[in-house]
Design an enzyme around this catalytic site. Sequence first.
Site, PDB file in Angstrom:
ATOM      1  N   SER A 152       0.831  -1.247   0.144  1.00  0.00           N
ATOM      2  CA  SER A 152       0.230  -0.085   0.118  1.00  0.00           C
ATOM      3  C   SER A 152       0.811   1.214   0.002  1.00  0.00           C
ATOM      4  CB  SER A 152      -1.009   0.082   1.126  1.00  0.00           C
ATOM      5  OG  SER A 152      -1.494  -1.432   1.359  1.00  0.00           O
ATOM      6  N   HIS A 172      -2.981  -1.352  -4.273  1.00  0.00           N
ATOM      7  CA  HIS A 172      -4.505  -1.436  -4.533  1.00  0.00           C
ATOM      8  C   HIS A 172      -5.000   0.055  -4.228  1.00  0.00           C
ATOM      9  CE1 HIS A 172      -4.979  -1.859   0.252  1.00  0.00           C
ATOM     10  NE2 HIS A 172      -3.572  -1.652  -0.027  1.00  0.00           N
TER      11      HIS A 172
END
Lengths: 72, 245
Positions: free
Chosen positions: B132, B155
């Site tokens: 992330s 993501h």
Amino acid sequence: MVLHTIIPLEQVFGGRDSTNPESINYEYRRTGNHFVQGVSQEGRFTIERLIATDPALYLDPRYAPGRDFKAP
Amino acid sequence: MRKENRKSFVDPQPEFPEPEKQDEKQGEVQEQTEQIIETGGITTGKGKHCIHCLTIIGQIEGHYILPAQNKTTKYEHVIPQLLAVEQDPEIEGLVIILNTVGGDVEAGLAIAELLSGMHKPTVSLVLGGGHSIGVPLAVSARKSFIVPSATMTVHPVRMNGLVLGVPQTLSYFDKMQERIVKFVTDNSRITPERFRQLMMNKDELVMDVGTVLDGQAAVEEGLIDALGGVADVIESLYAMIEGEA
């Protein structure tokens, strides 16, 4: 707050909700020209944060978060 | 205190140290170990060059203190540390070791921007995971490495608290995401189109959209510069310090 993490938010914030807010009683200790913020428990003062304008102090292991503060 | 410690790291030790010198040396080793455990950072001057190692672990903590079950990296401590590393004439280079699950977008980007703006040589190594917001942190160093077994999850961002189902929310999310896309693509070889494609992939994660890249895939996609371990990191940093890279 926008979190960008692979951990589910309910896991990150587990145990904390509006009916059970975490309250931390921070205390401050002055040492020289700077302060340390921390928590007192069982006769120990654990550093949570250093508040100083000298960046070199942030590399000083004596003032690292999680460390027990000893007055100089 | 710090300078005294640093000096003691580089002092030559006699072959058979006297008992009190041995105690002193053991004390130094103990102190160094404690520093790694408690701060996640260490300055070492025993090698050819004096380098500082910063470990970024767990959640990147932002403007809110996370509950105690989270292991966190505190941005209010790391930011001045980076300033001190850049300013300290004794420290010649910085190694950033990442094993992070992500965290606060603004805190992560703040640290990443500081790292990418440093003049001193910087090398990053992803171990375990660099997920992330750990992705911008990994690419922010001048050269990035990843071990083959590490993974990086790309993501979209999420938000906690009250979220209103209005067009403005979507636009806000888009802007937050674009900050990450721009930083990552400016600091690595991946194109914005490909990074967005990996971010929105629907076929890989069960509970989310996105892509999990292992070490090899992260290098092939151009996110990370090379596969390697700690020896490659030190070799690359020394080469930068000596002006060979």
